[in-house]
Design an enzyme around this catalytic site. Structure first.
Site, PDB file in Angstrom:
ATOM      1  N   GLU A 236       1.078  -1.162  -0.474  1.00  0.00           N
ATOM      2  CA  GLU A 236       0.186   0.096  -0.070  1.00  0.00           C
ATOM      3  C   GLU A 236       0.890   1.128   0.036  1.00  0.00           C
ATOM      4  O   GLU A 236       0.612   1.862  -0.327  1.00  0.00           O
ATOM      5  CB  GLU A 236      -0.874   0.079   1.411  1.00  0.00           C
ATOM      6  CG  GLU A 236      -1.874  -0.992   1.069  1.00  0.00           C
ATOM      7  CD  GLU A 236      -0.946  -2.275   2.216  1.00  0.00           C
ATOM      8  OE1 GLU A 236      -0.090  -2.169   1.737  1.00  0.00           O
ATOM      9  OE2 GLU A 236      -2.373  -3.014   2.805  1.00  0.00           O
ATOM     10  N   GLY A 294       7.846  -1.904  14.634  1.00  0.00           N
ATOM     11  CA  GLY A 294       6.942  -0.756  13.740  1.00  0.00           C
ATOM     12  C   GLY A 294       5.648  -0.247  14.383  1.00  0.00           C
ATOM     13  O   GLY A 294       5.727   1.190  15.037  1.00  0.00           O
ATOM     14  N   ARG A 295       5.118  -0.611  14.979  1.00  0.00           N
ATOM     15  CA  ARG A 295       4.419  -0.038  15.864  1.00  0.00           C
ATOM     16  C   ARG A 295       4.542   0.615  17.913  1.00  0.00           C
ATOM     17  O   ARG A 295       4.340   1.236  18.173  1.00  0.00           O
ATOM     18  CB  ARG A 295       3.495  -0.842  16.496  1.00  0.00           C
ATOM     19  CG  ARG A 295       3.692  -2.674  17.668  1.00  0.00           C
ATOM     20  CD  ARG A 295       2.690  -3.596  17.026  1.00  0.00           C
ATOM     21  NE  ARG A 295       3.277  -5.069  17.659  1.00  0.00           N
ATOM     22  CZ  ARG A 295       4.332  -6.110  17.168  1.00  0.00           C
ATOM     23  NH1 ARG A 295       4.669  -5.377  15.697  1.00  0.00           N
ATOM     24  NH2 ARG A 295       4.462  -6.572  17.293  1.00  0.00           N
ATOM     25  N   GLU A 381      -2.042  -6.604  17.814  1.00  0.00           N
ATOM     26  CA  GLU A 381      -0.680  -7.128  17.116  1.00  0.00           C
ATOM     27  C   GLU A 381       0.754  -7.354  17.695  1.00  0.00           C
ATOM     28  O   GLU A 381       1.082  -8.194  17.414  1.00  0.00           O
ATOM     29  CB  GLU A 381      -0.067  -5.705  15.457  1.00  0.00           C
ATOM     30  CG  GLU A 381       0.673  -6.596  14.654  1.00  0.00           C
ATOM     31  CD  GLU A 381       0.877  -5.351  13.856  1.00  0.00           C
ATOM     32  OE1 GLU A 381       1.781  -4.807  13.735  1.00  0.00           O
ATOM     33  OE2 GLU A 381      -0.016  -5.099  12.571  1.00  0.00           O
ATOM     34  N   HIS A 412     -22.470   7.872  23.846  1.00  0.00           N
ATOM     35  CA  HIS A 412     -23.878   8.304  22.854  1.00  0.00           C
ATOM     36  C   HIS A 412     -23.180   6.748  21.522  1.00  0.00           C
ATOM     37  O   HIS A 412     -23.617   6.996  20.320  1.00  0.00           O
ATOM     38  CB  HIS A 412     -23.803   9.289  22.105  1.00  0.00           C
ATOM     39  CG  HIS A 412     -24.123  10.544  22.957  1.00  0.00           C
ATOM     40  ND1 HIS A 412     -25.325  10.517  23.939  1.00  0.00           N
ATOM     41  CD2 HIS A 412     -23.197  10.956  23.994  1.00  0.00           C
ATOM     42  CE1 HIS A 412     -24.906  11.931  24.897  1.00  0.00           C
ATOM     43  NE2 HIS A 412     -23.532  11.931  24.812  1.00  0.00           N
ATOM     44  N   LYS A 537      -1.329 -10.937   3.603  1.00  0.00           N
ATOM     45  CA  LYS A 537      -1.051 -10.032   2.197  1.00  0.00           C
ATOM     46  C   LYS A 537       0.023 -11.389   0.547  1.00  0.00           C
ATOM     47  O   LYS A 537      -0.300 -10.804   0.204  1.00  0.00           O
ATOM     48  CB  LYS A 537       0.900  -9.266   2.199  1.00  0.00           C
ATOM     49  CG  LYS A 537       0.353  -8.681   3.261  1.00  0.00           C
ATOM     50  CD  LYS A 537       1.837  -7.853   4.297  1.00  0.00           C
ATOM     51  CE  LYS A 537       1.898  -6.905   5.182  1.00  0.00           C
ATOM     52  NZ  LYS A 537       2.731  -6.815   5.901  1.00  0.00           N
TER      53      LYS A 537
END
Ligand SMILES: O=P(O)(O)OC[C@H]1O[C@](O)(CO)[C@@H](O)[C@@H]1O
Length: 700
Positions: A236, A294-295, A381, A412, A537
């Protein structure tokens, strides 16, 4: 290092681990204790001041109250015993000193080094002092961001680079975005006009709508595109990076100076060749490392570069300082006073002993709008796993589903379920001082007080509930009593912090990173790999190949033998239908906003036709509509241009690209607009604002 030796080094000095943590005496005691706790109701213990006092902890002005969790001091003592059994403190030390605890990838886990001090003791990974490397990159980010913000570093045509477009996905997006969302309204920077001059946007989804939304009103000559990808292979991100590059080339020509002046990259050292091949010069490459997940990467150049360009490096330094403070606290505070450890132990208690499978994060601060999304990736993850570090199937529940919304909006949205549906532990995060003081004249209460009234009330409503007797005493209609009874006994914790500024935002980031790691250490899993993202992927790569073959006419729609019958049928419907729609040509004029009802009408017409199971009707309907607009191209399709517009089912379709409309330099009468190309053969010929694809229609 071999897997065995890595594991041995990791477990150096630790108590031998039984086959499963669930086989330990400490675990069994907690299981038995849980049966006792399940007979307790929070409304019966919340009046005990000593208990409430004991079930709280504080660090640098951040106050954690976990008295509304279904625990007693005995519970906590048993959890501390399990933590000691699990060598929690040793595992924390091993992580922070650079042991390769990510054993399936043979990597260290050192996001804490990203906020180290330059004179910190060396931490050596594979012979390299990574503290020095971190500060070399931070210094490079500082210099570059200051050069851009001072106007010393300009675009290829001499314009100031005021638009920052960060292209990335997952941890290369969610962390920087949550921080950006919080910084945007943080008064300390908002007073600086220079920060308002810069615009920071994130392009994460490969959906062309995200491309359009991100770029439509930006001047390429004023834009710096940062490609953020640890691997520089994520499909992506790389398609969006090529799209943005084409967008720059369309505006300024395919000169190497364009990419050199308008693109930068944040990537890992192992991706450097791919970055160079993309055309980004080394001076615009800001490294991060394989030992940063990455995270866990927002404190690396992943966050540093876009956020320093937008807000100044000083803001980012304060953010790092807050995270560092929690790092030190995490490594040195005793378990009983350690905020991330306490939050992690409570996470283990709720998931593994109380059986709760979900958890909700509720920041009572609109500035933290994107915090739940970041924590979702961080937690799920990391701890959405099914085997231990040794590859053994887990025989106990772990990793809850995390979700959330800022308060009071969440109230709400899903609070009905929180109060009357399945039990879902809640984490309320509130702030003493708002980023924005507002007390409307004549109002009895300031707006932040109104917000915080809910922050204080909701946890009690969840904990106490409302009994049948209370309802009857209020005169509730008997037939409504069952519907209006609140069982209560729903656990939550409350974190009350001073305010949302860069420093405390850094604290929140590190709190949740270390809460996540604590849970993983207790569960004996690897919280730092993510093999689960690979299969989808790979299958997408297979589908992509078949779609490309079909679009190039090299593939019958049989797709036989490739996919299961359901996927075959779905793909066949999509490919046929979209193929017919592609004969409806239009251009997306980034400078004009197609009217949503018009787009809806165009698609409705095509869908209406396709329901007769004859996709040709879709093209006929669209062609007839566009013919009504007076533009019909030679290929029997219809060209609806960006200016005169056309009509589909009576609605003017103005500059609508329907499913990959070809683009060309001009948008018909629309003047020098741009098209984003997905041309009908799917070849992507021409690109963003590129030459018209071969079968592109020409406005008559
Ligand atoms: O930074 P990269 O390599 O493009 O990866 C993007 C994201 O994809 C993942 O690998 C899978 O979601 C994340 O861990 C990562 O943050």
């Amino acid at each position: 290092m071999e897997m065995e030796s890595i594991r041995d080094s990791y477990s150096l000095g630790m108590k031998p681990q039984p086959k499963s943590v669930s086989a330990t005496a400490e675990w069994r005691r907690l299981k038995a204790h849980a049966r006792h706790i399940k007979r307790m109701h929070l409304r019966d213990v919340m009046g005990d001041a000593a208990r409430c006092e004991a079930l709280s902890a504080e660090f640098e002005g951040s106050f954690l109250d976990y008295s509304r969790m279904q625990v007693t001091q005995r519970t906590m003592d048993l959890l501390y015993a399990l933590a000691r059994r699990q060598n929690l403190k040793l595992k924390i030390e091993a992580m922070c000193r650079g042991d390769k605890i990510n054993t399936t990838e043979g990597r260290a886990v050192l996001h804490t080094v990203l906020r180290s001090a330059p004179d910190d003791a060396p931490i050596v990974v594979d012979g390299v002092n990574v503290v020095e490397e971190v500060h070399a990159v931070l210094n490079k980010v500082k210099a570059f961001s200051e050069a851009v913000r001072s106007g010393e570093q300009r675009g290829a045509t001499g314009k100031l680079l005021r638009n920052i477009v960060a292209v990335g996905i997952g941890g290369s997006y969610l962390g920087p975005e949550f921080v950006h969302e919080a910084f945007r309204t943080e008064q300390q920077h908002a007073d600086q006009d220079i920060n308002e001059f810069y615009r920071l946007r994130f392009l994460s989804n490969v959906d062309p709508v995200d491309v359009r939304r991100t770029l439509y009103d930006l001047d390429p000559e004023e834009t710096l595109v940062i490609v953020i990808s640890k691997t520089f292979t994520t499909a992506e991100t790389m398609l969006n990076a090529r799209t943005a590059r084409q967008w720059l080339w369309d505006a300024m020509g395919k000169d190497p100076a364009v990419v050199a002046s308008h693109m930068a990259a944040c990537a890992s050292t192992s991706a450097i060749k791919r970055v160079q091949d993309f055309g980004i010069p080394q001076e615009h490459v800001f490294m991060f490392w394989d030992w940063v997940g990455g995270r866990y990467s927002v404190c690396s150049s992943v966050g540093a570069l876009p956020l320093s360009l937008k807000y100044g490096y000083g803001m980012f330094q304060r953010f790092l300082a807050g995270a560092r403070a929690v790092d030190i606290h995490f490594q040195h505070a005793p378990l009983e006073r350690n905020l991330p450890v306490l939050m992690g132990l409570l996470g283990v208690w709720n998931a593994s002993f109380m059986g709760y499978r979900t958890r909700t994060i509720l920041p009572y601060a609109e500035a933290l709008l994107k915090l739940p999304a970041h924590i979702q990736q961080l937690a799920m993850e990391s701890n959405g796993k099914r085997v231990t570090v040794n590859g053994e199937e887990l025989d106990y529940d772990i990793g809850p589903v995390d979700f959330g919304e800022p308060g009071t909006n969440g109230q709400h949205s899903f609070f009905q379920l929180l109060h009357m549906g399945q039990v879902c532990p809640a984490e309320f995060i509130g702030f003493i001082e708002s980023q924005h003081h507002l007390h409307v004249e004549g109002e009895k209460i300031a707006s932040h007080d109104e917000l915080m009234a809910n922050f204080f009330a909701q946890p009690d409503a969840l904990a106490f509930g409302k009994t049948k007797e209370e309802l009857e005493a209020e005169g509730c209609l008997p037939e409504l009593v069952p519907h209006r009874t609140f069982t209560g006994n729903r656990p939550s914790l409350s974190l009350l912090m001073p305010k949302v500024n860069a420093y405390y935002l850094g604290q929140i980031l590190a709190l949740y990173e270390h809460r996540t790691a604590t849970e993983g250490f207790m569960w004996n899993i690897n919280s730092f790999d993510q093999w689960g993202v690979e299969l989808g992927k790979k299958l997408a790569r297979d589908v992509r190949k078949r779609m490309q073959a079909f679009r190039r006419g090299k593939e019958t729609l049989g797709l036989a033998g490739s996919f299961n019958p359901s996927t075959q049928r779905l793909m066949k419907r999509y490919l046929e239908y979209s193929d017919s729609l592609m004969r409806v040509q239009g251009t997306v004029n980034h400078r004009s906003r197609p009217d949503a009802p018009q787009i809806a009408a165009a698609v409705a017409a095509a869908v209406a036709a396709s329901t007769e199971r004859n996709c040709q009707n879709a093209a006929a309907a669209a062609a007839a509509a566009a013919a009504a607009a007076g533009h019909v191209n030679g290929t029997g399709g219809a060209h609806v241009n960006g200016s005169g517009g056309g009509s589909v089912n009576g609605a003017a379709v103005n500059g609508v690209a329907v499913n990959g409309a070809a683009a060309h330099g001009s948008s018909g009468g629309g003047g020098g607009g741009m098209g984003v190309n997905g041309s009908s053969d799917g070849s992507g010929s021409g690109g963003v604002n590129g030459a018209a694809p071969k079968e592109a229609p020409t406005a008559s």
